[in-house]
Design an enzyme around this catalytic site. Structure first.
Site, PDB file in Angstrom:
ATOM      1  N   HIS A  14       0.832  -1.199   0.000  1.00 30.95           N
ATOM      2  CA  HIS A  14       0.000   0.000   0.000  1.00 30.95           C
ATOM      3  C   HIS A  14       0.870   1.253   0.000  1.00 30.95           C
ATOM      4  O   HIS A  14       2.071   1.202   0.250  1.00 30.95           O
ATOM      5  CB  HIS A  14      -0.999   0.021   1.169  1.00 30.95           C
ATOM      6  CG  HIS A  14      -0.418   0.218   2.531  1.00 30.95           C
ATOM      7  ND1 HIS A  14      -1.193   0.404   3.645  1.00 30.95           N
ATOM      8  CD2 HIS A  14       0.871   0.269   2.976  1.00 30.95           C
ATOM      9  CE1 HIS A  14      -0.421   0.550   4.712  1.00 30.95           C
ATOM     10  NE2 HIS A  14       0.825   0.477   4.339  1.00 30.95           N
ATOM     11  N   CYS A  33       5.586   6.465   4.696  1.00 27.55           N
ATOM     12  CA  CYS A  33       4.482   5.648   4.160  1.00 27.55           C
ATOM     13  C   CYS A  33       3.842   6.299   2.938  1.00 27.55           C
ATOM     14  O   CYS A  33       2.993   5.698   2.281  1.00 27.55           O
ATOM     15  CB  CYS A  33       3.425   5.397   5.229  1.00 27.55           C
ATOM     16  SG  CYS A  33       4.077   4.451   6.605  1.00 27.55           S
ATOM     17  N   HIS A  39       4.953   0.268  -0.226  1.00 29.01           N
ATOM     18  CA  HIS A  39       5.722  -0.678   0.589  1.00 29.01           C
ATOM     19  C   HIS A  39       4.763  -1.783   1.006  1.00 29.01           C
ATOM     20  O   HIS A  39       3.545  -1.665   0.829  1.00 29.01           O
ATOM     21  CB  HIS A  39       6.333   0.024   1.807  1.00 29.01           C
ATOM     22  CG  HIS A  39       5.301   0.602   2.731  1.00 29.01           C
ATOM     23  ND1 HIS A  39       4.720   1.833   2.526  1.00 29.01           N
ATOM     24  CD2 HIS A  39       4.709   0.093   3.833  1.00 29.01           C
ATOM     25  CE1 HIS A  39       3.835   2.058   3.468  1.00 29.01           C
ATOM     26  NE2 HIS A  39       3.787   1.016   4.281  1.00 29.01           N
ATOM     27  N   HIS A  41       3.426  -5.120   3.693  1.00 34.06           N
ATOM     28  CA  HIS A  41       3.319  -5.658   5.052  1.00 34.06           C
ATOM     29  C   HIS A  41       2.908  -7.125   4.975  1.00 34.06           C
ATOM     30  O   HIS A  41       2.209  -7.532   4.046  1.00 34.06           O
ATOM     31  CB  HIS A  41       2.241  -4.928   5.856  1.00 34.06           C
ATOM     32  CG  HIS A  41       2.569  -3.502   6.152  1.00 34.06           C
ATOM     33  ND1 HIS A  41       3.492  -3.125   7.105  1.00 34.06           N
ATOM     34  CD2 HIS A  41       2.101  -2.348   5.615  1.00 34.06           C
ATOM     35  CE1 HIS A  41       3.573  -1.807   7.137  1.00 34.06           C
ATOM     36  NE2 HIS A  41       2.736  -1.307   6.244  1.00 34.06           N
ATOM     37  N   ASP A  79      -4.415 -11.064  -0.734  1.00 39.88           N
ATOM     38  CA  ASP A  79      -3.034 -11.548  -0.730  1.00 39.88           C
ATOM     39  C   ASP A  79      -2.308 -11.179  -2.021  1.00 39.88           C
ATOM     40  O   ASP A  79      -2.817 -11.411  -3.117  1.00 39.88           O
ATOM     41  CB  ASP A  79      -3.028 -13.068  -0.538  1.00 39.88           C
ATOM     42  CG  ASP A  79      -1.633 -13.587  -0.237  1.00 39.88           C
ATOM     43  OD1 ASP A  79      -0.875 -12.898   0.476  1.00 39.88           O
ATOM     44  OD2 ASP A  79      -1.307 -14.687  -0.714  1.00 39.88           O
ATOM     45  N   HIS A  80      -1.103 -10.606  -1.861  1.00 40.61           N
ATOM     46  CA  HIS A  80      -0.271 -10.177  -2.984  1.00 40.61           C
ATOM     47  C   HIS A  80      -0.989  -9.173  -3.887  1.00 40.61           C
ATOM     48  O   HIS A  80      -0.840  -9.205  -5.114  1.00 40.61           O
ATOM     49  CB  HIS A  80       0.256 -11.388  -3.769  1.00 40.61           C
ATOM     50  CG  HIS A  80       1.345 -12.111  -3.016  1.00 40.61           C
ATOM     51  ND1 HIS A  80       1.083 -12.924  -1.945  1.00 40.61           N
ATOM     52  CD2 HIS A  80       2.682 -12.076  -3.152  1.00 40.61           C
ATOM     53  CE1 HIS A  80       2.219 -13.384  -1.464  1.00 40.61           C
ATOM     54  NE2 HIS A  80       3.201 -12.875  -2.165  1.00 40.61           N
ATOM     55  N   GLU A 130      -0.509  -5.162  11.706  1.00 40.73           N
ATOM     56  CA  GLU A 130       0.169  -4.632  10.528  1.00 40.73           C
ATOM     57  C   GLU A 130       1.679  -4.838  10.672  1.00 40.73           C
ATOM     58  O   GLU A 130       2.365  -5.225   9.730  1.00 40.73           O
ATOM     59  CB  GLU A 130      -0.160  -3.143  10.407  1.00 40.73           C
ATOM     60  CG  GLU A 130       0.511  -2.453   9.239  1.00 40.73           C
ATOM     61  CD  GLU A 130       0.384  -0.953   9.377  1.00 40.73           C
ATOM     62  OE1 GLU A 130      -0.059  -0.312   8.425  1.00 40.73           O
ATOM     63  OE2 GLU A 130       0.731  -0.403  10.451  1.00 40.73           O
TER      64      GLU A 130
HETATM   65 NI    NI Z   1       2.374   0.607   5.701  1.00 43.07          NI
END
Ligand code: NI
Length: 141
Positions: A14, A33, A39, A41, A79-80, A130
């Site tokens: 995100h 961010c 980036h 998580h 996911d992904h 997160e």
């Molecule tokens: Ni983040």
């Protein structure tokens, strides 16, 4: 009543950026961010259900049924993925984990009656890790 919490995981990317704010304001609010390239998580999702223990089975929920539901509605769709662009319920929103937690709780709650027509168990809570330091929680009504 018993509460059972089952853990799921997904990896996603995100970028925190509010379209309604300017570049500088975004940088000031979100810091690193707001990096244009995003980036990722490794999100951990704890789904809690609550209900009476079924006296025939001794269980509060059929875990295979719960797993199939959460995988179909959440894991396979998150996911992904890029949370800014690839998940319809996050469209137009800033995909902070606050917003992601709300979206996941609401998405599960919407499909819950069809998945559990007997009304048990109830969806109790969605909790998302997160990072190891940040945890978010949506309590179902
Ligand atoms: Ni983040």
């Amino acid at each position: 009543m018993i509460t059972l919490t089952r853990r799921y995981r997904f990896c996603a990317a995100h970028r925190l950026h509010a379209a309604s704010l300017g570049e500088e304001e975004n940088r000031a609010i979100y810091g690193k961010c707001n990096n244009p390239h995003g980036h990722g998580h490794n999100y951990v999702v704890d789904v809690s259900v609550e209900g009476p223990v079924d006296r025939a089975t001794g269980r509060v929920v059929d875990l295979q049924h719960l797993d199939a539901l959460v995988r179909a509605l959440i894991v396979s769709r998150y996911d992904h993925r890029n949370l800014n662009t690839e998940v319809p319920e996050l469209s137009g929103k800033v995909p902070t984990t606050e917003v992601v937690t709300e979206a996941i709780e609401q998405h599960l709650a919407k499909q819950w009656p069809a998945a559990f027509p007997a009304g048990v168990p109830r969806l109790r809570r969605v909790r998302i890790w997160e990072t190891r330091n940040n945890q978010f929680e949506a309590v179902a009504i």
